[in-house]
Design a protein around this motif. Structure first.
Motif, mmCIF file in Angstrom:
data_model
loop_
_atom_site.group_PDB
_atom_site.id
_atom_site.type_symbol
_atom_site.label_atom_id
_atom_site.label_comp_id
_atom_site.label_asym_id
_atom_site.label_seq_id
_atom_site.Cartn_x
_atom_site.Cartn_y
_atom_site.Cartn_z
ATOM 1 N N LYS A 24 55.986 8.396 15.194
ATOM 2 C CA LYS A 24 57.377 8.743 15.476
ATOM 3 C C LYS A 24 58.132 7.458 15.796
ATOM 4 O O LYS A 24 57.659 6.639 16.581
ATOM 5 C CB LYS A 24 57.463 9.701 16.653
ATOM 6 N N ILE A 25 59.291 7.314 15.180
ATOM 7 C CA ILE A 25 60.159 6.162 15.451
ATOM 8 C C ILE A 25 61.405 6.719 16.130
ATOM 9 O O ILE A 25 62.236 7.382 15.503
ATOM 10 C CB ILE A 25 60.499 5.416 14.148
ATOM 11 N N ILE A 26 61.516 6.449 17.435
ATOM 12 C CA ILE A 26 62.540 7.060 18.277
ATOM 13 C C ILE A 26 63.482 5.970 18.785
ATOM 14 O O ILE A 26 63.029 4.955 19.314
ATOM 15 C CB ILE A 26 61.881 7.778 19.481
ATOM 16 N N THR B 65 57.927 10.479 11.350
ATOM 17 C CA THR B 65 59.175 11.142 11.718
ATOM 18 C C THR B 65 60.104 10.116 12.321
ATOM 19 O O THR B 65 59.702 9.353 13.204
ATOM 20 C CB THR B 65 58.909 12.274 12.734
ATOM 21 N N ILE B 66 61.344 10.095 11.841
ATOM 22 C CA ILE B 66 62.329 9.152 12.369
ATOM 23 C C ILE B 66 63.493 9.932 12.961
ATOM 24 O O ILE B 66 63.775 11.057 12.553
ATOM 25 C CB ILE B 66 62.808 8.168 11.282
ATOM 26 N N TYR B 67 64.153 9.318 13.939
ATOM 27 C CA TYR B 67 65.210 9.992 14.677
ATOM 28 C C TYR B 67 66.454 9.100 14.753
ATOM 29 O O TYR B 67 66.402 7.913 14.446
ATOM 30 C CB TYR B 67 64.738 10.308 16.099
ATOM 31 N N GLY B 68 67.543 9.667 15.210
ATOM 32 C CA GLY B 68 68.746 8.922 15.556
ATOM 33 C C GLY B 68 69.448 8.279 14.374
ATOM 34 O O GLY B 68 69.539 8.838 13.280
ATOM 35 N N ARG B 69 69.953 7.069 14.623
ATOM 36 C CA ARG B 69 70.721 6.343 13.613
ATOM 37 C C ARG B 69 69.895 6.015 12.372
ATOM 38 O O ARG B 69 70.423 5.967 11.266
ATOM 39 C CB ARG B 69 71.272 5.044 14.205
ATOM 40 N N SER C 203 48.507 2.245 9.719
ATOM 41 C CA SER C 203 49.018 1.582 10.916
ATOM 42 C C SER C 203 50.539 1.722 10.958
ATOM 43 O O SER C 203 51.174 1.972 9.926
ATOM 44 C CB SER C 203 48.624 0.099 10.913
ATOM 45 N N PRO C 204 51.138 1.532 12.122
ATOM 46 C CA PRO C 204 52.600 1.556 12.215
ATOM 47 C C PRO C 204 53.256 0.462 11.366
ATOM 48 O O PRO C 204 54.336 0.671 10.818
ATOM 49 C CB PRO C 204 52.862 1.324 13.706
ATOM 50 N N LYS C 205 52.593 -0.676 11.236
ATOM 51 C CA LYS C 205 53.134 -1.750 10.407
ATOM 52 C C LYS C 205 53.255 -1.293 8.955
ATOM 53 O O LYS C 205 54.250 -1.596 8.276
ATOM 54 C CB LYS C 205 52.243 -2.990 10.518
#
Length: 190
Positions: free
Chosen positions: A72-74, A5-9, A25-27
């Motif tokens: 999640k990438i916030i 899930t990604i947020y913002g810009r 992994s996140p990478k």
């Protein structure tokens, strides 16, 4: 399969907020985004993000962490009105104080309080603008790398001027900071 899930810009840039991908992994999640969307690598470099895998905050050295949790990438929020905020709030308080008609005692007290708050905020903003931020201890140490350390020299601790001094209430076990010391040598003639 994990959910990213990604947020913002970043979400606005891509146009989608969630992805179901096969990653461990996140990478690998970032590799998926970079491989599938043009220009995202440059966009990510110019922003600061907090990456969460479940309840674990992923730092630079944990990008290869094997996980099956959702990622999640916030975006990290930064204020850009920092130096203007006291002026805006102070002006608003002064405008509100002048708008209040002082017909009752409560209105007079509220108007006076808003005037004091507004004036204080504006003067605080002016003070922040005209005074530079003091350098932190780390910045002072990095300015002159050839400067010898005075933390442990001889039998007593000596520190440089401007170092914070501990104020302790109660019984504590802390390191010492010598504020002032001297040695007097007397030659006694018999």
């Amino acid at each position: 399969m994990i959910k990213v899930t990604i947020y913002g810009r970043l979400r606005k840039f891509i146009g989608q907020s969630t992805f179901e991908i096969k990653a461990n992994s996140p990478k690998e999640a970032f590799s998926f985004l970079i491989a599938n969307f043009n220009g995202i690598k440059d966009h990510i470099k110019n922003q600061e993000y907090c990456v969460m895998a479940g309840n674990v905050r992923i730092t630079q050295d944990l990008l290869d962490l094997q996980t099956q949790n959702d990622i999640k990438i916030i975006p990290v929020v930064h204020g850009e009105l920092g130096f203007l905020l006291p002026f805006i709030l102070g002006g608003g308080a002064l405008a509100a104080s002048s708008a209040i008609t002082a017909t009752t005692l409560f209105a007079t007290v509220a108007s006076t309080a808003l005037t004091i708050v507004g004036t204080s905020l504006i003067s605080s903003g002016i003070t922040d603008l005209i005074t530079p931020d003091p350098p932190t201890f780390q910045e002072q140490r990095q300015e002159d790398p050839n400067d010898p350390s005075f933390v442990f020299s001889g039998l007593i601790n000596n520190t440089k001027q401007g170092v914070p001094i501990n104020i302790v209430y109660g019984e504590m076990l802390v390191g010492s900071t010598i504020v002032s010391s001297n040695i007097d040598t007397f030659l006694e003639l018999i």
